[in-house]
Design a protein around this motif. Structure first.
Motif, PDB file in Angstrom:
ATOM      1  N   ALA A  31       5.748 -23.837  18.804  1.00 54.66           N
ATOM      2  CA  ALA A  31       5.802 -23.698  17.357  1.00 54.66           C
ATOM      3  C   ALA A  31       4.896 -24.747  16.742  1.00 54.66           C
ATOM      4  O   ALA A  31       4.922 -25.901  17.148  1.00 54.66           O
ATOM      5  N   PRO A  32       4.094 -24.344  15.775  1.00 59.72           N
ATOM      6  CA  PRO A  32       3.227 -25.330  15.126  1.00 59.72           C
ATOM      7  C   PRO A  32       4.044 -26.298  14.277  1.00 59.72           C
ATOM      8  O   PRO A  32       5.154 -25.995  13.859  1.00 59.72           O
ATOM      9  N   ALA A  33       3.468 -27.445  14.026  1.00 60.65           N
ATOM     10  CA  ALA A  33       4.126 -28.438  13.186  1.00 60.65           C
ATOM     11  C   ALA A  33       4.113 -27.965  11.737  1.00 60.65           C
ATOM     12  O   ALA A  33       3.145 -27.369  11.279  1.00 60.65           O
ATOM     13  N   ILE A  34       5.206 -28.236  11.037  1.00 63.62           N
ATOM     14  CA  ILE A  34       5.324 -27.853   9.626  1.00 63.62           C
ATOM     15  C   ILE A  34       5.679 -29.095   8.819  1.00 63.62           C
ATOM     16  O   ILE A  34       6.584 -29.836   9.190  1.00 63.62           O
ATOM     17  N   ASN A  35       4.961 -29.305   7.725  1.00 61.39           N
ATOM     18  CA  ASN A  35       5.284 -30.359   6.765  1.00 61.39           C
ATOM     19  C   ASN A  35       5.727 -29.693   5.478  1.00 61.39           C
ATOM     20  O   ASN A  35       5.142 -28.692   5.062  1.00 61.39           O
ATOM     21  N   VAL A  36       6.744 -30.259   4.835  1.00 63.85           N
ATOM     22  CA  VAL A  36       7.171 -29.787   3.518  1.00 63.85           C
ATOM     23  C   VAL A  36       7.270 -31.008   2.622  1.00 63.85           C
ATOM     24  O   VAL A  36       7.942 -31.976   2.977  1.00 63.85           O
TER      25      VAL A  36
END
Length: 141
Positions: A31-36
């Motif tokens: 899974a790719p990294a996600i920033n919020v």
């Protein structure tokens, strides 16, 4: 009589034993990294997607009002060499889906998405809050 060992039977096992160890675990999917992040005006979702283009993405609001991000890319390197045969050949195939529950204050009609330098950025603008009048005295009659 000595057992006959076929190259097709033992060679893939050698590679599998080498790659599928504690040091080099073999993963089926990543899974790719996600920033919020959040500011006063909006939320921003960033998804790491190196090498992907805008055509590899589908970003939408689902029937429940949630943000749905789907990315899929196929890569195959084909090099024909008549003097060799494959002992192991892997295709690069990336597929990722993520559904994010949106906060109530997101202006869903104004959501925008773009891909730049290997990052998908989805901007979720916040609804403007109604201005409440200044404090005042209410006369009791």
């Amino acid at each position: 009589m000595l057992p006959v060992i076929s190259r097709n039977n033992w060679m893939p096992e050698v590679f599998n034993d080498f790659f599928d160890t504690d040091f080099m675990t073999r993963t089926k999917a990543t899974a790719p990294a996600i920033n919020v992040k959040e500011t006063e005006k909006d939320y921003t979702v960033e998804v790491a997607a190196p090498g992907m283009t805008k055509d590899d993405f589908n970003v939408n609001i689902d029937k429940d009002g949630n943000l749905h991000i789907h990315m899929e890319a196929h890569t195959e390197k084909k090099e024909e060499d008549k003097k060799s045969h494959y002992l192991r050949r892997e295709f690069a195939y990336s597929k990722f889906e993520q559904t994010l529950l949106l906060p109530d204050d997101v202006e869903k009609e104004a959501i925008a998405a773009r891909v730049n330098d290997g990052v998908l950025t989805v901007t979720l603008p916040k609804m403007s809050k109604p201005e409440w009048p200044a404090a005042r005295q209410i006369e009791v009659k």
